[in-house]
Every structure is written in C-alpha cells, then in structure tokens.
Design a protein around this motif. Structure first.
Motif, PDB file in Angstrom:
ATOM      1  N   PHE A   6       0.853  -1.176   0.000  1.00 54.99           N
ATOM      2  CA  PHE A   6       0.000   0.000   0.000  1.00 54.99           C
ATOM      3  C   PHE A   6       0.900   1.241   0.000  1.00 54.99           C
ATOM      4  CE2 PHE A   6      -3.076  -3.082   1.683  1.00 54.99           C
ATOM      5  CZ  PHE A   6      -4.199  -2.749   0.924  1.00 54.99           C
ATOM      6  N   LEU A   7       0.444   2.262  -0.680  1.00 57.94           N
ATOM      7  CA  LEU A   7       1.266   3.445  -0.863  1.00 57.94           C
ATOM      8  C   LEU A   7       0.956   4.519   0.182  1.00 57.94           C
ATOM      9  CD1 LEU A   7       0.998   3.709  -4.739  1.00 57.94           C
ATOM     10  CD2 LEU A   7       3.047   3.095  -3.451  1.00 57.94           C
ATOM     11  N   SER A   8       2.006   5.010   0.839  1.00 55.55           N
ATOM     12  CA  SER A   8       1.818   6.170   1.709  1.00 55.55           C
ATOM     13  C   SER A   8       1.577   7.394   0.831  1.00 55.55           C
ATOM     14  CB  SER A   8       3.051   6.382   2.591  1.00 55.55           C
ATOM     15  OG  SER A   8       4.157   6.773   1.808  1.00 55.55           O
TER      16      SER A   8
ATOM     17  N   ARG B 298      -1.150   3.118   9.205  1.00 50.82           N
ATOM     18  CA  ARG B 298      -0.580   2.700   7.930  1.00 50.82           C
ATOM     19  C   ARG B 298      -0.331   1.195   7.985  1.00 50.82           C
ATOM     20  NH1 ARG B 298      -2.403   6.863   7.020  1.00 50.82           N
ATOM     21  NH2 ARG B 298      -1.521   8.649   5.899  1.00 50.82           N
ATOM     22  N   ASP B 299      -0.410   0.569   6.815  1.00 50.00           N
ATOM     23  CA  ASP B 299      -0.218  -0.876   6.736  1.00 50.00           C
ATOM     24  C   ASP B 299       1.265  -1.232   6.668  1.00 50.00           C
ATOM     25  OD1 ASP B 299      -3.034  -2.058   6.319  1.00 50.00           O
ATOM     26  OD2 ASP B 299      -2.973  -0.425   4.854  1.00 50.00           O
TER      27      ASP B 299
ATOM     28  N   GLY C  70      -0.211  -5.613  12.384  1.00 54.74           N
ATOM     29  CA  GLY C  70       0.070  -5.187  11.011  1.00 54.74           C
ATOM     30  C   GLY C  70      -0.206  -3.725  10.750  1.00 54.74           C
ATOM     31  N   LYS C  71      -0.587  -2.989  11.795  1.00 53.75           N
ATOM     32  CA  LYS C  71      -0.888  -1.559  11.634  1.00 53.75           C
ATOM     33  C   LYS C  71       0.139  -0.736  12.417  1.00 53.75           C
ATOM     34  CE  LYS C  71      -4.601  -2.662   9.396  1.00 53.75           C
ATOM     35  NZ  LYS C  71      -4.724  -2.473   7.938  1.00 53.75           N
ATOM     36  N   TYR C  72       0.524   0.391  11.824  1.00 53.96           N
ATOM     37  CA  TYR C  72       1.515   1.279  12.430  1.00 53.96           C
ATOM     38  C   TYR C  72       0.967   2.699  12.518  1.00 53.96           C
ATOM     39  CZ  TYR C  72       5.000  -2.396  11.850  1.00 53.96           C
ATOM     40  OH  TYR C  72       5.696  -3.575  11.947  1.00 53.96           O
ATOM     41  N   PHE C  73       1.464   3.434  13.508  1.00 58.52           N
ATOM     42  CA  PHE C  73       1.079   4.835  13.586  1.00 58.52           C
ATOM     43  C   PHE C  73       1.609   5.584  12.364  1.00 58.52           C
ATOM     44  CE2 PHE C  73       1.080   4.163  18.337  1.00 58.52           C
ATOM     45  CZ  PHE C  73      -0.269   4.423  18.511  1.00 58.52           C
ATOM     46  N   TYR C  74       0.723   6.315  11.714  1.00 56.19           N
ATOM     47  CA  TYR C  74       1.126   7.211  10.642  1.00 56.19           C
ATOM     48  C   TYR C  74       2.180   8.162  11.198  1.00 56.19           C
ATOM     49  CZ  TYR C  74       0.478  11.069   7.224  1.00 56.19           C
ATOM     50  OH  TYR C  74       0.651  12.056   6.286  1.00 56.19           O
TER      51      TYR C  74
END
Length: 551
Positions: A138-140, A236-237, A250-254
C-alpha cells in the motif's frame, strides 16, 4: 532603569527535520527564526527550553535505507549525526536534539492513542487505498502524485496540495501515479484507524480563540473548519518503519501521529537527563502555567493547528500556547531547485561563508507574517557588508584603537555624551517589544539606525583630529568611551541574532556574558582588552564559489 521582567517558563520547538537527507538553507531559515526568539527569551531572563528532534519514521526512510543497503536504524543514526553537526555550526541553541525513534516517543504515542480511544475518538473503518501491485505494498501519501482534486494543480502529493493547501484522500487525486514504480496504482480495501476530528470543531475553535496564531493562519483555519472537516486516518499498513499500534496487528502509527509527539518525547528525555523527570507533568498538564510555542513552515500548519492541538487536548495534555508560521525560502527569486543551482545545502554554504552572515540576513527578512522570504545573494552580500561590517563593527574598531594605544586599555571615568546613551536605551525598549513579536526585520532596521547615529557621533567629534594634537586628551578619552558604550548596547541588542560575534565583543569589553538587564550599565573606569578584527567582508569570490558548489 531596570528592564528585567518576571521570569516565564517556556518550551519552544522547531519543526522536526526529516531523517533522510542533509539540511538545506530552507531548514536553516526556520531554525534561525526559532533560535533568535529563544535566545532573546533567555537574554531577558526567561526560562526557555528549546527542544527538537529528527523525524525518523515513515515509508521514505524505509525505502531510502533499502536503496542504500542499510537498516533504517543505521540510516537515521547517520542522518542524526549530520543534522546535529549542522545545528551546532549555525549556533542553533537547542537544549535537546533527539529522535522520534525513541522509547519515550513510543510510550507517549501509545499513551495518547489509548486515551483518545478511551474517550471514544478512535474508530476502525474499512477504506479504499491505493496499492502498488508491482512493489507489493500500500502506498503512503508521499509516494503518490497526481492532480489536486480541488484546484487541479499538477504534480501534487497524496495528502495535501502545496498550491492551495487543500487536504484530501489519496484516492481523490486525479490521474494518480506511484512514485515508486511510475505505474497507476490499484484501489484495494484495507482496515484503518481514524481520529474523529470532525466531532471536535467547537473544541478547535476554542483553542484558536485562546492561542497565539497569526491572522493569515486563522483565516485558513476558518476555511477548513467551516468546510468539510474530516476524520484523520492515523494508521498505515505494513511494511512500515514506525511504531506498531497496540492491539492492531500489522498496523503502524502514521508518521504524522508520532512526529509531533516527538516534541514531548524530546522534552521528557531532556528532563530525565538532567534528573528533572518529575517536572514533565508540570509543563504538559492541561492546567500548566508554562507556555508552549511551535515554529513551523506554512506547508505543515494543518497538522500543527488542527490535528496536534486536538490530540493533546483530548488525551489530557496541554495544548500549544501558540503556533508561529513562516513562509518558504526562495533563492534569487526562485524556488530552490537543483537543476537551476538554487538548492543550497547548509554545509555547502558553510564551506564558503560564515554562519553569522546568514543569521543576520535572515533576521533582516523575518517578520511576524507568513510571506515567502527571498535570499538574493547580491542583496545578502551588500547588506552584510554595509550593516555588520560598515556600520556595527566599525564603531568598535574606530574607537578601540585610541583606548588601546593611548589610554592603556582603560575607559574614561565619564561619558562625553550621556544623553545619546539614554536615547539608545529608550529605543531598546521598542526593540525588545519587536523581538517578542518576532518582528525581527524591523528590529534590525531600528538597531542599524542606532548604529548610524553612533557613527555620525564619531564623525562629528573627530577624535583622530584631537588626538593628533594631544594623544592623551581627556576629550578623546571620553568620546571613545562613549562610542564603545554605544557599541556595547548595540551588541547586547544583537546577541540573539549574532551569538558568536557578540560573544567576541563581550570578551573584548572584558565582561561576562551579556544580559538584557545589564544594558543600562555604563562601562566607566573599566579595563578592556586589545581589539581584534571581528568580522570580514563578504567577497564576490565567496558568492561565486557558493554558486559553483551547487552546480
């Protein structure tokens, strides 16, 4: 005539430089603006703590590290060292320069997230996001470019438009392209976490009405608040270099979540290193009497005036007292560009010119507004040579030689023109107000107008003529003592801008470190040291070499 005021407790921050490249002169503009204000606050006796950090998370750092065949941790450590050296070379007086990739920041980010969640302000949703099938990720937002859906400006990133300042979802971009593979990304479903910003309009309005924010910024905030204020996607993924979100695999703080929390983390680290960690809540609780100010560029004011104050306020932390926004830097009237030779790295500048020159020039351009600032290299040369060398330093050099040579380094016990000093001191009160208001350009004009008066006084009295008849003449002694005391007042007023130069002057005057409270002290019957050259003129060859170095 005491100019001392009751001490305030202030925390000041600059925007966090991103930890994937060396600093350029645009970064230095903000750092100098912040540092001048911080040094002024300390000079007048306030407790002013200046914290900053490298912004060390996000997809760009992960991919840059991959490109260089390094770990992200190695990359950010190398960049941190480079940034810290640059800060020091430009005399940026941070009390603590840290990194957002720290235990303190992770703990505070988790704490704030959990408190927002407990307050019903975090929501999980399934969204559509752009996916680069070739890269398998997935694109930031910063890895998508396209046409702005609001103003239709081309070549804009996937989170906000640099032309009209609009924010939007990346999927709204017209004709999006992956920056990584140059392919058209696919739209796929993914689960993300949102901060329910849309429910907090009243709270944000209240913060704006009670804080120091420029009118131009308030006008822009009103547009955003009166329009469609959206909830904020804070996750973010994987793969992603950052902090995992607790309880969400699997999720991170933006990066824009933990980056501003890095201000708190840097301050916490500073207090801990100084055995003062128990003071953290005194600065950051909602009822604190301390002040908090952020200096930032206008491209990131959305995050600092909407998201971050709301996050803090609704997780039981204090909100900023003020956010001070500045414009962009142009060079010779053009945006910084490598192809046009107008992209100048900070260390490239330092290879050719003194940092004090640029600090002064920026001060002559910086005001309280958010207009862009142009570094015209010819104007830069002329202004430094005329103001600093021809006016300011000239006062000291033309007066000190008589005291050094004919009066055994001893100043006279009386002034020749005490009323002139009173005039300088009266103007210093106005200059003090200008510094507080960040109106540095006007302060510099007022200071240089005083420097003109000091030189006119010396020209009128012509001590060199009197000295030819009698080198020991009492009048020469008093004239030069008067002019050196004027020089001292000017040096104190310029200390926030020119710390290295004015430190040399305090040493020459055989004084301790300057304070604003001592500005009305007269040096009489006082021994000074031998005057040494303080600052040279900028030569054309230095400007030519600087330009060549960018090609």
């Amino acid at each position: 005539m005491s100019l001392k005021e009751s001490s305030r407790k202030i925390i000041v921050t600059s925007a966090l430089p991103y930890a994937n490249a060396s600093l350029h002169l645009g970064n230095i503009l903000e750092l100098v603006q912040t540092d001048i204000w911080v040094r002024f606050q300390r000079l007048i006796g306030n407790e002013c703590t200046y914290v900053c950090a490298d912004d060390a998370h996000g997809t760009p750092i992960m991919l840059k590290a991959e490109e260089l065949n390094k770990s992200p941790e190695t990359l950010i450590q190398e960049v941190y060292k480079d940034h810290k050296e640059t800060f020091d070379l430009f005399n940026i007086s941070t009390d603590n320069f840290y990194t957002t990739h720290s235990d303190e920041n992770r703990e505070l980010s988790e704490l704030i997230f959990n408190q927002l969640n407990q307050n019903g302000l975090i929501e999980t949703r399934t969204i559509k996001q752009l996916y680069d099938a070739e890269k398998g990720m997935f694109l930031s937002d910063r890895y998508i470019k396209g046409t702005c859906p609001k103003c239709e400006s081309t070549d804009q990133y996937g989170d906000n438009c640099e032309v009209c300042s609009a924010t939007y979802d990346a999927t709204e971009l017209i004709d999006p392209i992956s920056v990584l593979s140059k392919t058209t990304p696919e739209i796929r479903d993914t689960e993300h976490l949102f901060f329910r910003l849309s429910t907090l309009k009243d709270s944000i309005h209240e913060w704006i009405s009670n804080s120091s924010v420029q009118s131009q910024v308030i006008n822009k905030l009103s547009e955003w608040l009166d329009g469609d204020l959206r909830d904020w996607d804070i996750s973010r993924d994987e793969p992603y270099f950052g902090f995992p979100i607790p309880g969400h695999k699997g999720k991170y703080f933006y990066v824009w979540v933990d980056a501003p929390i890095g201000y708190l983390a840097s301050h916490k680290n500073y207090l801990n290193k100084n055995q003062r960690n128990d003071e953290f809540s005194d600065y950051w609780n909602p009822d604190t009497s301390s002040e908090l100010y952020h200096f930032i560029g206008k491209d990131i004011m959305y995050f600092h005036t909407l998201f971050f104050p709301a996050m803090l306020r609704h997780s039981n932390f204090r909100s900023p007292t003020g956010v001070f926004v500045h414009g962009f830097l142009t060079i010779n009237g053009e945006k910084m560009s490598k192809s046009r030779g107008t992209f100048i790295l900070a260390k490239t500048y330092l290879d050719n010119l003194d940092s004090e020159y640029l600090r002064y020039f920026y001060a002559t351009k910086l005001g309280p507004g958010i207009d862009d600032i142009d570094l015209n290299l010819e104007d830069f040369k002329q202004r430094v040579n005329t103001d600093l060398v021809g006016k300011f330093v000239n006062i000291g050099s033309r007066s000190a030689k008589f005291i050094n040579k004919d009066f055994n380094n001893l100043l006279a016990s009386e002034l020749h023109e005490p009323e002139l000093l009173k005039e300088f001191l009266k103007t210093s009160l106005e200059i003090k107000t200008l510094y507080e208001a960040r109106d540095f350009n006007k302060a510099m004009r007022e200071i240089m107008a005083l420097a003109d008066k000091a030189n006119q006084y010396i020209d009128k009295m012509e001590p060199w003529v009197i000295s030819k008849q009698d080198p020991k003449d009492k009048l020469v002694h008093q004239i030069c003592t008067t002019s050196l005391n004027l020089f001292r007042i000017l040096a104190i007023m310029l200390t926030p801008v020119l710390p290295e130069l004015t430190n040399k002057i305090s040493t020459f005057l055989n004084e301790d470190k300057f304070t604003w409270d001592s500005i009305d002290k007269n040096l009489l019957g006082h021994n000074i040291r031998q005057f040494k050259p303080l600052l040279g003129r900028i030569e054309d060859k230095s400007i030519t070499q600087l330009i060549k170095s960018t090609e």
